[in-house]
Design a protein around this motif. Sequence first.
Motif, PDB file in Angstrom:
ATOM      1  N   UNK A 187       0.824  -1.216   0.000  1.00  0.00           N
ATOM      2  CA  UNK A 187       0.000   0.000   0.000  1.00  0.00           C
ATOM      3  C   UNK A 187       0.858   1.266   0.000  1.00  0.00           C
ATOM      4  N   UNK A 188       2.101   1.161  -0.415  1.00  0.00           N
ATOM      5  CA  UNK A 188       3.011   2.304  -0.357  1.00  0.00           C
ATOM      6  C   UNK A 188       2.531   3.463  -1.240  1.00  0.00           C
ATOM      7  N   UNK A 189       2.765   4.686  -0.743  1.00  0.00           N
ATOM      8  CA  UNK A 189       2.270   5.886  -1.448  1.00  0.00           C
ATOM      9  C   UNK A 189       3.130   6.261  -2.646  1.00  0.00           C
ATOM     10  N   UNK A 190       4.346   5.795  -2.688  1.00  0.00           N
ATOM     11  CA  UNK A 190       5.191   6.068  -3.843  1.00  0.00           C
ATOM     12  C   UNK A 190       6.650   6.199  -3.442  1.00  0.00           C
ATOM     13  N   UNK A 191       7.554   5.565  -4.182  1.00  0.00           N
ATOM     14  CA  UNK A 191       7.290   4.604  -5.247  1.00  0.00           C
ATOM     15  C   UNK A 191       6.361   3.498  -4.753  1.00  0.00           C
ATOM     16  N   UNK A 192       5.677   2.900  -5.681  1.00  0.00           N
ATOM     17  CA  UNK A 192       4.550   2.066  -5.261  1.00  0.00           C
ATOM     18  C   UNK A 192       4.424   0.828  -6.123  1.00  0.00           C
ATOM     19  N   UNK A 193       3.340   0.132  -5.861  1.00  0.00           N
ATOM     20  CA  UNK A 193       3.090  -1.147  -6.523  1.00  0.00           C
ATOM     21  C   UNK A 193       2.999  -0.996  -8.052  1.00  0.00           C
ATOM     22  N   UNK A 194       3.597  -1.950  -8.748  1.00  0.00           N
ATOM     23  CA  UNK A 194       3.466  -2.036 -10.201  1.00  0.00           C
ATOM     24  C   UNK A 194       2.948  -3.446 -10.524  1.00  0.00           C
ATOM     25  N   UNK A 195       2.346  -3.622 -11.704  1.00  0.00           N
ATOM     26  CA  UNK A 195       1.818  -4.961 -12.023  1.00  0.00           C
ATOM     27  C   UNK A 195       2.938  -6.003 -12.016  1.00  0.00           C
ATOM     28  N   UNK A 196       2.647  -7.150 -11.426  1.00  0.00           N
ATOM     29  CA  UNK A 196       3.629  -8.222 -11.317  1.00  0.00           C
ATOM     30  C   UNK A 196       4.188  -8.614 -12.692  1.00  0.00           C
ATOM     31  N   UNK A 197       3.308  -8.692 -13.682  1.00  0.00           N
ATOM     32  CA  UNK A 197       3.772  -9.123 -15.017  1.00  0.00           C
ATOM     33  C   UNK A 197       4.697  -8.066 -15.643  1.00  0.00           C
ATOM     34  N   UNK A 198       4.490  -6.810 -15.287  1.00  0.00           N
ATOM     35  CA  UNK A 198       5.377  -5.749 -15.775  1.00  0.00           C
ATOM     36  C   UNK A 198       6.764  -5.913 -15.161  1.00  0.00           C
ATOM     37  N   UNK A 199       6.799  -6.190 -13.857  1.00  0.00           N
ATOM     38  CA  UNK A 199       8.094  -6.373 -13.187  1.00  0.00           C
ATOM     39  C   UNK A 199       8.847  -7.554 -13.794  1.00  0.00           C
ATOM     40  N   UNK A 200       8.104  -8.591 -14.139  1.00  0.00           N
ATOM     41  CA  UNK A 200       8.752  -9.779 -14.706  1.00  0.00           C
ATOM     42  C   UNK A 200       9.349  -9.443 -16.078  1.00  0.00           C
ATOM     43  N   UNK A 201       8.563  -8.820 -16.923  1.00  0.00           N
ATOM     44  CA  UNK A 201       9.072  -8.457 -18.262  1.00  0.00           C
ATOM     45  C   UNK A 201      10.258  -7.494 -18.153  1.00  0.00           C
ATOM     46  N   UNK A 202      10.149  -6.530 -17.233  1.00  0.00           N
ATOM     47  CA  UNK A 202      11.220  -5.544 -17.082  1.00  0.00           C
ATOM     48  C   UNK A 202      12.503  -6.222 -16.635  1.00  0.00           C
ATOM     49  N   UNK A 203      12.370  -7.184 -15.717  1.00  0.00           N
ATOM     50  CA  UNK A 203      13.586  -7.851 -15.227  1.00  0.00           C
ATOM     51  C   UNK A 203      14.223  -8.673 -16.343  1.00  0.00           C
ATOM     52  N   UNK A 204      13.400  -9.255 -17.198  1.00  0.00           N
ATOM     53  CA  UNK A 204      13.960 -10.014 -18.324  1.00  0.00           C
ATOM     54  C   UNK A 204      14.713  -9.094 -19.283  1.00  0.00           C
ATOM     55  N   UNK A 205      14.139  -7.898 -19.518  1.00  0.00           N
ATOM     56  CA  UNK A 205      14.776  -6.957 -20.464  1.00  0.00           C
ATOM     57  C   UNK A 205      16.100  -6.421 -19.927  1.00  0.00           C
TER      58      UNK A 205
END
Length: 352
Positions: A6-24
Amino acid sequence: MKKHNFSAGPCILPQEVLKKASEAVINFNNLDLSLIEISHRSADFVAVMEHAKELVLELLDLKDKGYSALFLQGGASLEFLMVPYNLLPVDGKAAYIDTGTWSSKAIKEAKLLGNIEVIASSKESNFNYIPKDYTVPSDATYVHCTSNNTIFGTQMKNFPKTDKLLVCDMSSDIFSRKLDFSQFDLIYAGAQKNMGPAGTTLVVVKDEILGKSGRQIPSMLDYQVHISKDSMFNTPPVFPVYVSMLTLEWLQSLGGLEAIQKINEDKANLLYQEIDSNPLFQGVANTEDRSNMNVTFTLTDESKKEKFDKLWKAAGISGINGHRSVGGYRASMYNAMPIESVQVLVDMMKAL
Ligand SMILES: *Cc1c(COP(=O)(O)O)cnc(C)c1O
């Protein structure tokens, strides 16, 4: 298990986005190179920047309407200065609505450049409501407002009706609801509340309003310079731009702003209903101005604090301590927060 963030920022991002970003980060586009070690002028990255800008204008329904999207640096905080640099004539005036810490900071910076009139403020009640009664001076060039007050948990539902330029800091609710975005002449938002990692700032500006302040603008602060160089006047923050692009793709695949607005309303209703019906809790913000993004609330009986804090921590909840200037609790429920996490919080409130 992943925490309920529930962090106000930086904050939650979609799990699938984090996965794709880590792969890139390891291997981008099967180039056998990392996203963050290739030239920002390579065709592969230029395509990212172009697609990110296109998604911004599509989602806001501002395509082919004379607006440019920019990915800049310096955070929303630098926009506090860039806006008057670009829009405020040397002897001109601008009108600001003061609805919280971030508005106040915007006012402070703008005052360095000229005559700033604060036309309304809710400071006297620690910013727990949105002032609605104000007059825009006829000699103002623009009106500046903050759509969502991240710290105090208020959100503008209606915007000033004015024939002046309308500028809005949307850092903490951009892409969270459907609005007529063409009522704004300039919108800015730091990425890290609802779009991506910290490090890039989105600016959406109507081209025709630029170049009229009569000021000599340093290149890095000049929107027209950044527009003419497609947000690549200097090396852009490639990783935050890429992750923002992924988040915007995710949002589009969900059904865009209409779909996310419904989801965000459901989450906010669930939590506000509990705050209003549970005698142990009390909302901070004026009911009609409540934010769907940042929900601020306090305990009615401080002696329950230790027990409540233990409950939510044990349930895997993170980031709900209130900002020091408000106290109590703040649950930030940006786009990527699933309603299941809100339900966990509500269950802990019921259990108290
Ligand atoms: C967080 C926030 C800011 C500051 O953003 P930075 O990118 O850290 O400069 C400005 N305005 C609002 C409404 C915010 O929530």
